[in-house]
Design an enzyme around this catalytic site. Structure first.
Site, PDB file in Angstrom:
ATOM      1  N   LYS A 158      65.078 -18.870  21.894  1.00  0.00           N
ATOM      2  CA  LYS A 158      64.494 -18.953  23.239  1.00  0.00           C
ATOM      3  C   LYS A 158      65.267 -18.064  24.211  1.00  0.00           C
ATOM      4  O   LYS A 158      66.480 -17.925  24.096  1.00  0.00           O
ATOM      5  CB  LYS A 158      64.542 -20.398  23.756  1.00  0.00           C
ATOM      6  CG  LYS A 158      63.713 -21.377  22.931  1.00  0.00           C
ATOM      7  CD  LYS A 158      63.720 -22.752  23.571  1.00  0.00           C
ATOM      8  CE  LYS A 158      62.806 -23.700  22.802  1.00  0.00           C
ATOM      9  NZ  LYS A 158      62.689 -25.016  23.468  1.00  0.00           N
ATOM     10  N   GLY A 164      58.927 -22.692  29.960  1.00  0.00           N
ATOM     11  CA  GLY A 164      57.474 -22.830  29.898  1.00  0.00           C
ATOM     12  C   GLY A 164      56.835 -22.061  28.756  1.00  0.00           C
ATOM     13  O   GLY A 164      55.658 -21.766  28.806  1.00  0.00           O
ATOM     14  N   GLY A 165      57.608 -21.739  27.729  1.00  0.00           N
ATOM     15  CA  GLY A 165      57.025 -21.135  26.534  1.00  0.00           C
ATOM     16  C   GLY A 165      57.117 -19.616  26.482  1.00  0.00           C
ATOM     17  O   GLY A 165      56.778 -19.009  25.469  1.00  0.00           O
ATOM     18  N   GLU A 275      62.098 -32.379  31.760  1.00  0.00           N
ATOM     19  CA  GLU A 275      61.230 -32.341  30.583  1.00  0.00           C
ATOM     20  C   GLU A 275      62.014 -32.701  29.337  1.00  0.00           C
ATOM     21  O   GLU A 275      63.118 -32.192  29.127  1.00  0.00           O
ATOM     22  CB  GLU A 275      60.696 -30.919  30.363  1.00  0.00           C
ATOM     23  CG  GLU A 275      59.695 -30.431  31.365  1.00  0.00           C
ATOM     24  CD  GLU A 275      59.176 -29.036  31.010  1.00  0.00           C
ATOM     25  OE1 GLU A 275      58.482 -28.472  31.846  1.00  0.00           O
ATOM     26  OE2 GLU A 275      59.485 -28.518  29.914  1.00  0.00           O
ATOM     27  N   ASN A 290      62.364 -28.753  35.874  1.00  0.00           N
ATOM     28  CA  ASN A 290      61.551 -28.028  36.839  1.00  0.00           C
ATOM     29  C   ASN A 290      61.976 -28.456  38.235  1.00  0.00           C
ATOM     30  O   ASN A 290      61.894 -29.626  38.588  1.00  0.00           O
ATOM     31  CB  ASN A 290      60.074 -28.303  36.609  1.00  0.00           C
ATOM     32  CG  ASN A 290      59.645 -27.876  35.219  1.00  0.00           C
ATOM     33  OD1 ASN A 290      59.974 -26.780  34.771  1.00  0.00           O
ATOM     34  ND2 ASN A 290      58.960 -28.740  34.516  1.00  0.00           N
ATOM     35  N   ARG A 292      60.857 -28.269  41.225  1.00  0.00           N
ATOM     36  CA  ARG A 292      59.752 -28.150  42.196  1.00  0.00           C
ATOM     37  C   ARG A 292      58.840 -29.364  42.072  1.00  0.00           C
ATOM     38  O   ARG A 292      58.993 -30.180  41.176  1.00  0.00           O
ATOM     39  CB  ARG A 292      58.920 -26.910  41.852  1.00  0.00           C
ATOM     40  CG  ARG A 292      58.365 -26.982  40.428  1.00  0.00           C
ATOM     41  CD  ARG A 292      57.236 -26.026  40.150  1.00  0.00           C
ATOM     42  NE  ARG A 292      56.552 -26.381  38.911  1.00  0.00           N
ATOM     43  CZ  ARG A 292      56.952 -26.039  37.697  1.00  0.00           C
ATOM     44  NH1 ARG A 292      58.040 -25.313  37.517  1.00  0.00           N
ATOM     45  NH2 ARG A 292      56.269 -26.424  36.628  1.00  0.00           N
ATOM     46  N   VAL A 295      52.308 -29.645  39.296  1.00  0.00           N
ATOM     47  CA  VAL A 295      50.847 -29.757  39.382  1.00  0.00           C
ATOM     48  C   VAL A 295      50.420 -31.216  39.177  1.00  0.00           C
ATOM     49  O   VAL A 295      49.600 -31.751  39.916  1.00  0.00           O
ATOM     50  CB  VAL A 295      50.178 -28.854  38.320  1.00  0.00           C
ATOM     51  CG1 VAL A 295      48.669 -29.038  38.335  1.00  0.00           C
ATOM     52  CG2 VAL A 295      50.543 -27.391  38.522  1.00  0.00           C
TER      53      VAL A 295
HETATM   54  C1  MV4 Z   1      60.445 -26.480  21.425  1.00  0.00           C
HETATM   55  C2  MV4 Z   1      59.568 -26.993  20.456  1.00  0.00           C
HETATM   56  C3  MV4 Z   1      60.111 -27.462  19.293  1.00  0.00           C
HETATM   57  N1  MV4 Z   1      61.436 -27.413  19.111  1.00  0.00           N
HETATM   58  N2  MV4 Z   1      61.754 -26.455  21.200  1.00  0.00           N
HETATM   59  C4  MV4 Z   1      57.139 -24.926  24.481  1.00  0.00           C
HETATM   60  C5  MV4 Z   1      57.226 -24.716  25.945  1.00  0.00           C
HETATM   61  C6  MV4 Z   1      58.675 -24.771  26.288  1.00  0.00           C
HETATM   62  N3  MV4 Z   1      58.880 -25.583  27.441  1.00  0.00           N
HETATM   63  C7  MV4 Z   1      59.349 -25.319  25.081  1.00  0.00           C
HETATM   64  N4  MV4 Z   1      58.360 -25.460  24.061  1.00  0.00           N
HETATM   65  C8  MV4 Z   1      58.699 -25.982  22.854  1.00  0.00           C
HETATM   66  N5  MV4 Z   1      60.010 -26.000  22.590  1.00  0.00           N
HETATM   67  C9  MV4 Z   1      62.234 -26.912  20.046  1.00  0.00           C
HETATM   68  N6  MV4 Z   1      63.533 -26.865  19.834  1.00  0.00           N
HETATM   69  C10 MV4 Z   1      58.204 -26.992  20.722  1.00  0.00           C
HETATM   70  C11 MV4 Z   1      57.767 -26.467  21.926  1.00  0.00           C
HETATM   71  C12 MV4 Z   1      56.338 -26.473  22.117  1.00  0.00           C
HETATM   72  C13 MV4 Z   1      55.752 -27.263  23.090  1.00  0.00           C
HETATM   73  C14 MV4 Z   1      56.513 -28.063  23.926  1.00  0.00           C
HETATM   74  C15 MV4 Z   1      55.921 -28.830  24.891  1.00  0.00           C
HETATM   75  C16 MV4 Z   1      54.540 -28.811  25.025  1.00  0.00           C
HETATM   76  C17 MV4 Z   1      53.766 -28.028  24.209  1.00  0.00           C
HETATM   77  C18 MV4 Z   1      54.355 -27.241  23.237  1.00  0.00           C
HETATM   78  C19 MV4 Z   1      53.572 -26.452  22.422  1.00  0.00           C
HETATM   79  C20 MV4 Z   1      54.175 -25.673  21.463  1.00  0.00           C
HETATM   80  C21 MV4 Z   1      55.564 -25.673  21.317  1.00  0.00           C
END
Ligand code: MV4
Length: 502
Positions: A158, A164-165, A275, A290, A292, A295
């Site tokens: 990451k 937020g992805g 989160e 976050n 802020r 939504v």
């Molecule tokens: C992750 C994960 C699995 N393992 N981290 C997606 C958005 C970002 N905020 C972090 N995300 C994720 N991090 C680890 N170590 C899976 C996701 C993830 C996800 C997280 C929350 C809501 C939807 C998601 C969809 C795909 C992946």
């Protein structure tokens, strides 16, 4: 005390903030770009200032223009809403320097949480579980291989400046480590101007559960329980609910304590969200904070009974929180559906355009936070969110039934919307059973993307019916009113009818 607030935002959130300002006797100031000259937030505000061309990097994102409008209007505070400058540490700092109250946290809190590696270090020092992984950026390709093998595949790489992805890579196979590392770094570099990346163990099939917190400037902080946000599509939330169907009282209390500890760890004040990702066994890990208003904040407002914008303003005024953790509880169940101007039958392509007709859902237990009106053109320049439909019920089943009723009565023509897609979610057995995680939409693809049987002829008939309805309305509107000056014909007719019927 704040008496005039400039809202550095647009659309539904600008209006939502101004509503609370009005209730508090605070004057509201709108800013608007070219595309927003006819926007509802400009009409709703007490005053409005033009800040430039439609693209947000020439208007809503230009700190100097926002500050100039604040000075010109003599606003003593700025509410940033969500998106745009809401999580910009430079902006928070600049407001302070100009003697304008930023309705949000200090620059230092924003910076700490904005850098995901710093956030992980700060949070874990406070005793909050973070996803197993690195607490330093990867230093080289050799380092990446060594570290990832030690953590064990699968992992996620990451971007430290991400969130937020954005700038994320899932690595499942050893042979993909180097290409993913290089890809993540270059993506991070071009997206954020910062190529620092770190590694986390990949949590399979997680839930996304977040906690709302409020912290004042005197060291008091509380949480307002959780929101379940696992119904997402490409890192875009679609439906949120509270309480989470997954949660237990014990885990909720524990996570809430950790959320408060996380806020305190970065000297936070204002409204914020912690989160977590949560696995099926209710193991939970801090993901990001976050800094802020979010939504989806209205579902928390409905179930906890607190106006979060009012609290933000009170905190910015230097007031102490007016309640303790033990004063707060969850009452019933709330669900939010996000209505986007998107075409679910065409890969959710944005569908900007003119709103020809809108019938908003109303009635008991329904809240509709929107900003469009008939004749309004949804601009191409911004997020295509049209509105948020929030319902409350005593129980989750009641809330789902109410959401189905509200979606059924919500009519928009002129642009494609996600309403039908949301109705399918409300009818999906996995959703109804509360049996879902972040893979919900992917897993239920066939059910959710099933095209309606009624195409072709049915569609033509619907168009003809809509046109006849339109003609009918116009001709009725044009009929001269003449009733001889006595009681209206309508009343006379109805009186006769009611006599014969009852
Ligand atoms: C992750 C994960 C699995 N393992 N981290 C997606 C958005 C970002 N905020 C972090 N995300 C994720 N991090 C680890 N170590 C899976 C996701 C993830 C996800 C997280 C929350 C809501 C939807 C998601 C969809 C795909 C992946």
């Amino acid at each position: 005390m704040i008496r005039k607030v400039l809202v550095a935002n647009r659309g539904e959130i600008a209006i939502r903030v101004m509503r609370t300002c009005r209730e508090m006797g605070i004057i509201s100031v709108a800013v608007y770009s070219d595309a927003d000259r006819k926007s509802m937030h400009v009409r709703y505000a007490d005053e409005a200032y033009y800040i430039g061309p439609s693209p947000s990097n020439e208007s809503y994102l230009v700190i100097d223009k926002i500050i100039a409008a604040a000075k010109k209007s003599k606003a003593d505070a700025i509410h940033p809403g969500y998106g745009f400058l809401s999580e910009n540490a430079t902006f928070s700092e600049r407001c302070k320097k100009e003697g304008i109250i930023f309705i949000g946290p200090d620059a230092s809190s924003i910076s700490t949480m904005g850098d995901k590696i710093t956030a992980r270090i700060t949070i874990s020092k406070a005793g909050v579980p973070v996803v197993p992984g690195t607490k330093e950026p990867l230093t080289s390709e050799e380092d990446a291989i060594k570290v990832i093998k030690k953590i064990g595949l699968p992992v996620m790489i990451k971007a430290s400046a991400g969130g937020g992805g954005k700038g994320m890579r899932l690595v499942k196979n050893e042979k993909d480590i180097l290409s993913s590392y290089r890809g993540a770094r270059s993506e991070a570099k071009s997206a954020f101007g910062n190529d620092a990346v770190y590694v986390e163990k990949y949590i399979e099939s997680p839930h996304h559960i977040e906690f709302q917190i409020l912290a004042d400037q005197h060291g008091n902080a509380v949480h307002l329980f959780e929101r379940e946000c696992s119904v997402q599509r490409r890192h875009q939330k679609v439906v949120e609910e509270t309480p989470s169907p997954l949660m237990t009282p014990k885990v909720r209390a524990e996570m809430g304590k950790h959320a408060v500890a996380a806020a305190k760890a970065c000297g936070y004040h204002g409204a914020g969200t912690i989160e977590f990702i949560v696995d099926d066994n209710l193991n939970y890990y801090f993901l990001e904070m976050n800094t802020r208003l979010q939504v989806e904040h209205p579902i928390t407002e409905r179930v906890v009974g607190i106006d979060l914008v009012r609290e933000q303003i009170n905190i910015a005024n230097g007031l102490k929180l007016g309640f303790k953790q033990s004063d707060l509880s969850q009452n019933g169940h709330a669900i939010e559906c996000r209505i986007y101007a998107e075409d679910p039958d065409n890969n959710f392509m944005p569908s900007p355009g003119v709103i020809q007709h809108i019938t908003e859902p109303l009635g008991f237990g329904v809240r509709h936070d929107g900003y469009v009106y008939e004749g309004y053109e949804i601009p191409i320049y911004y997020d295509p969110l049209i509105s948020k439909l929030i319902v409350w019920g005593k129980t989750r089943d009641e809330a789902i039934a109410r959401m189905k009723r509200a979606l059924h009565s919500y009519k928009i023509t002129g642009v494609k919307t996600s309403i039908k897609f949301l109705e399918k979610i409300m009818n999906c057995p996995d959703f109804i059973e509360g049996n879902y995680n972040t893979h919900f939409i992917e897993k239920n693809k066939a059910f959710l993307e099933e095209k309606e049987q009624c195409k072709g002829d049915c569609k033509a008939i619907a168009i003809i019916a809509a046109f006849m309805d339109y003609q009918n309305r116009i001709s009725r509107a044009q009929q001269p009113v003449s009733n001889g000056g006595s009681a209206s014909n309508w009343k006379m007719i109805n009186r006769k009818k009611s006599i014969s019927r009852f």
